[in-house]
Design a protein around this motif. Structure first.
Motif, PDB file in Angstrom:
ATOM      1  N   ALA A   1       0.829  -1.203   0.000  1.00  0.00           N
ATOM      2  CA  ALA A   1       0.000   0.000   0.000  1.00  0.00           C
ATOM      3  C   ALA A   1       0.861   1.251   0.000  1.00  0.00           C
ATOM      4  N   ASP A   2       2.084   1.139   0.525  1.00  0.00           N
ATOM      5  CA  ASP A   2       2.992   2.275   0.512  1.00  0.00           C
ATOM      6  C   ASP A   2       3.436   2.644  -0.902  1.00  0.00           C
ATOM      7  N   ALA A   3       3.210   1.761  -1.868  1.00  0.00           N
ATOM      8  CA  ALA A   3       3.635   2.014  -3.243  1.00  0.00           C
ATOM      9  C   ALA A   3       2.696   2.972  -3.970  1.00  0.00           C
ATOM     10  N   HIS A   4       1.549   3.294  -3.385  1.00  0.00           N
ATOM     11  CA  HIS A   4       0.615   4.217  -4.019  1.00  0.00           C
ATOM     12  C   HIS A   4       1.226   5.609  -4.102  1.00  0.00           C
ATOM     13  N   SER A   5       0.695   6.382  -5.033  1.00  0.00           N
ATOM     14  CA  SER A   5       1.150   7.755  -5.197  1.00  0.00           C
ATOM     15  C   SER A   5       0.964   8.516  -3.885  1.00  0.00           C
ATOM     16  N   LYS A   6       1.856   9.466  -3.641  1.00  0.00           N
ATOM     17  CA  LYS A   6       1.705  10.287  -2.430  1.00  0.00           C
ATOM     18  C   LYS A   6       2.106  11.720  -2.738  1.00  0.00           C
ATOM     19  N   LYS A   7       1.558  12.615  -1.945  1.00  0.00           N
ATOM     20  CA  LYS A   7       1.881  14.032  -2.084  1.00  0.00           C
ATOM     21  C   LYS A   7       3.276  14.238  -1.528  1.00  0.00           C
ATOM     22  N   GLU A   8       4.133  14.893  -2.293  1.00  0.00           N
ATOM     23  CA  GLU A   8       5.507  15.103  -1.856  1.00  0.00           C
ATOM     24  C   GLU A   8       5.765  16.527  -1.384  1.00  0.00           C
ATOM     25  N   GLU A   9       5.028  17.478  -1.949  1.00  0.00           N
ATOM     26  CA  GLU A   9       5.308  18.879  -1.633  1.00  0.00           C
ATOM     27  C   GLU A   9       4.052  19.707  -1.893  1.00  0.00           C
ATOM     28  N   THR A  10       3.876  20.769  -1.133  1.00  0.00           N
ATOM     29  CA  THR A  10       2.773  21.697  -1.373  1.00  0.00           C
ATOM     30  C   THR A  10       3.306  23.115  -1.461  1.00  0.00           C
TER      31      THR A  10
ATOM     32  N   ASP B   1       4.489  12.038  -6.366  1.00  0.00           N
ATOM     33  CA  ASP B   1       5.564  11.190  -6.867  1.00  0.00           C
ATOM     34  C   ASP B   1       5.151  10.391  -8.099  1.00  0.00           C
ATOM     35  N   MET B   2       3.853  10.311  -8.371  1.00  0.00           N
ATOM     36  CA  MET B   2       3.317   9.639  -9.552  1.00  0.00           C
ATOM     37  C   MET B   2       2.133  10.475 -10.039  1.00  0.00           C
ATOM     38  N   PRO B   3       1.751  10.349 -11.307  1.00  0.00           N
ATOM     39  CA  PRO B   3       0.608  11.136 -11.786  1.00  0.00           C
ATOM     40  C   PRO B   3      -0.653  10.901 -10.955  1.00  0.00           C
ATOM     41  N   MET B   4      -1.379  11.994 -10.714  1.00  0.00           N
ATOM     42  CA  MET B   4      -2.600  11.966  -9.909  1.00  0.00           C
ATOM     43  C   MET B   4      -3.667  12.762 -10.659  1.00  0.00           C
ATOM     44  N   ARG B   5      -4.875  12.211 -10.734  1.00  0.00           N
ATOM     45  CA  ARG B   5      -6.009  12.953 -11.275  1.00  0.00           C
ATOM     46  C   ARG B   5      -6.696  13.598 -10.066  1.00  0.00           C
ATOM     47  N   VAL B   6      -6.517  14.893  -9.895  1.00  0.00           N
ATOM     48  CA  VAL B   6      -7.121  15.606  -8.775  1.00  0.00           C
ATOM     49  C   VAL B   6      -8.594  15.805  -9.128  1.00  0.00           C
ATOM     50  N   THR B   7      -9.466  15.127  -8.383  1.00  0.00           N
ATOM     51  CA  THR B   7     -10.898  15.164  -8.685  1.00  0.00           C
ATOM     52  C   THR B   7     -11.636  16.249  -7.912  1.00  0.00           C
ATOM     53  N   LEU B   8     -11.051  16.712  -6.821  1.00  0.00           N
ATOM     54  CA  LEU B   8     -11.675  17.773  -6.021  1.00  0.00           C
ATOM     55  C   LEU B   8     -10.580  18.563  -5.332  1.00  0.00           C
ATOM     56  N   ILE B   9     -10.709  19.872  -5.371  1.00  0.00           N
ATOM     57  CA  ILE B   9      -9.815  20.737  -4.597  1.00  0.00           C
ATOM     58  C   ILE B   9     -10.653  21.879  -4.066  1.00  0.00           C
ATOM     59  N   SER B  10     -10.489  22.182  -2.782  1.00  0.00           N
ATOM     60  CA  SER B  10     -11.246  23.285  -2.189  1.00  0.00           C
ATOM     61  C   SER B  10     -10.324  24.106  -1.305  1.00  0.00           C
TER      62      SER B  10
ATOM     63  N   TRP C   1      -8.072  18.189  -0.739  1.00  0.00           N
ATOM     64  CA  TRP C   1      -8.068  17.630  -2.078  1.00  0.00           C
ATOM     65  C   TRP C   1      -8.383  16.145  -2.044  1.00  0.00           C
ATOM     66  N   ARG C   2      -8.888  15.673  -3.165  1.00  0.00           N
ATOM     67  CA  ARG C   2      -9.109  14.247  -3.396  1.00  0.00           C
ATOM     68  C   ARG C   2      -8.638  13.934  -4.806  1.00  0.00           C
ATOM     69  N   GLY C   3      -8.237  12.715  -5.020  1.00  0.00           N
ATOM     70  CA  GLY C   3      -7.788  12.344  -6.354  1.00  0.00           C
ATOM     71  C   GLY C   3      -7.711  10.847  -6.540  1.00  0.00           C
ATOM     72  N   LEU C   4      -7.393  10.469  -7.772  1.00  0.00           N
ATOM     73  CA  LEU C   4      -7.177   9.072  -8.121  1.00  0.00           C
ATOM     74  C   LEU C   4      -5.734   8.910  -8.562  1.00  0.00           C
ATOM     75  N   ALA C   5      -5.028   8.029  -7.882  1.00  0.00           N
ATOM     76  CA  ALA C   5      -3.635   7.762  -8.223  1.00  0.00           C
ATOM     77  C   ALA C   5      -3.578   7.003  -9.551  1.00  0.00           C
ATOM     78  N   ALA C   6      -2.404   6.966 -10.146  1.00  0.00           N
ATOM     79  CA  ALA C   6      -2.203   6.271 -11.414  1.00  0.00           C
ATOM     80  C   ALA C   6      -2.604   4.799 -11.317  1.00  0.00           C
ATOM     81  N   ASP C   7      -2.498   4.213 -10.122  1.00  0.00           N
ATOM     82  CA  ASP C   7      -2.877   2.809  -9.946  1.00  0.00           C
ATOM     83  C   ASP C   7      -4.371   2.645  -9.659  1.00  0.00           C
ATOM     84  N   GLY C   8      -5.134   3.765  -9.695  1.00  0.00           N
ATOM     85  CA  GLY C   8      -6.579   3.709  -9.517  1.00  0.00           C
ATOM     86  C   GLY C   8      -7.059   3.852  -8.078  1.00  0.00           C
TER      87      GLY C   8
END
Length: 119
Positions: free
Chosen positions: A22-31, A51-60, A99-106
């Motif tokens: 589970a640690d292999a999922h995309s993660k936020k590295e910097e803001t 660290d990997m592409p992310m589809r940001v589905t919500l940002i507020s 924020w919410r999103g979908l990592a490259a691995d879904g």
């Protein structure tokens, strides 16, 4: 080993290995601004690097009173490693970005960071 002890050992090993993968999922590295930053003026952008592409589905963006502030995004909801959105000029106060999103691995991901604008 008895079958029940063997089964328990196999299940425990599977759970440990599953937690590690589970640690292999995309993660936020910097803001931007950095989480907890105190700024002298309104930021020109609200940004995140993954660290990997992310589809940001919500940002507020909300202030300390819960008032929402619009963000202008240009990613067209496409997966990106660097996400950026432009806020309006913000007055002095405390702000939270969620924020919410979908990592490259879904896998669904979510997070938050905050910053303050002071005079």
């Amino acid at each position: 080993m008895k079958p029940t002890i063997m089964t328990a050992a196999i299940l425990a090993t599977a759970l440990i290995l599953g937690a590690q993968s589970a640690d292999a999922h995309s993660k936020k590295e910097e803001t931007q601004p950095a989480d907890g930053a105190v700024l002298d003026m309104s930021p020109s952008a609200v940004a995140m690097r993954f660290d990997m592409p992310m589809r940001v589905t919500l940002i507020s963006l909300t202030d300390q009173d819960g008032t929402a502030h619009d963000l202008t995004r240009t990613d067209n909801m496409q997966p990106v490693s660097e996400f950026s959105a432009t806020p309006p000029v913000l007055p002095t106060g405390q702000y939270t970005v969620e924020w919410r999103g979908l990592a490259a691995d879904g896998h669904p991901m979510q997070g938050a960071f905050s910053f303050e604008i002071s005079n």
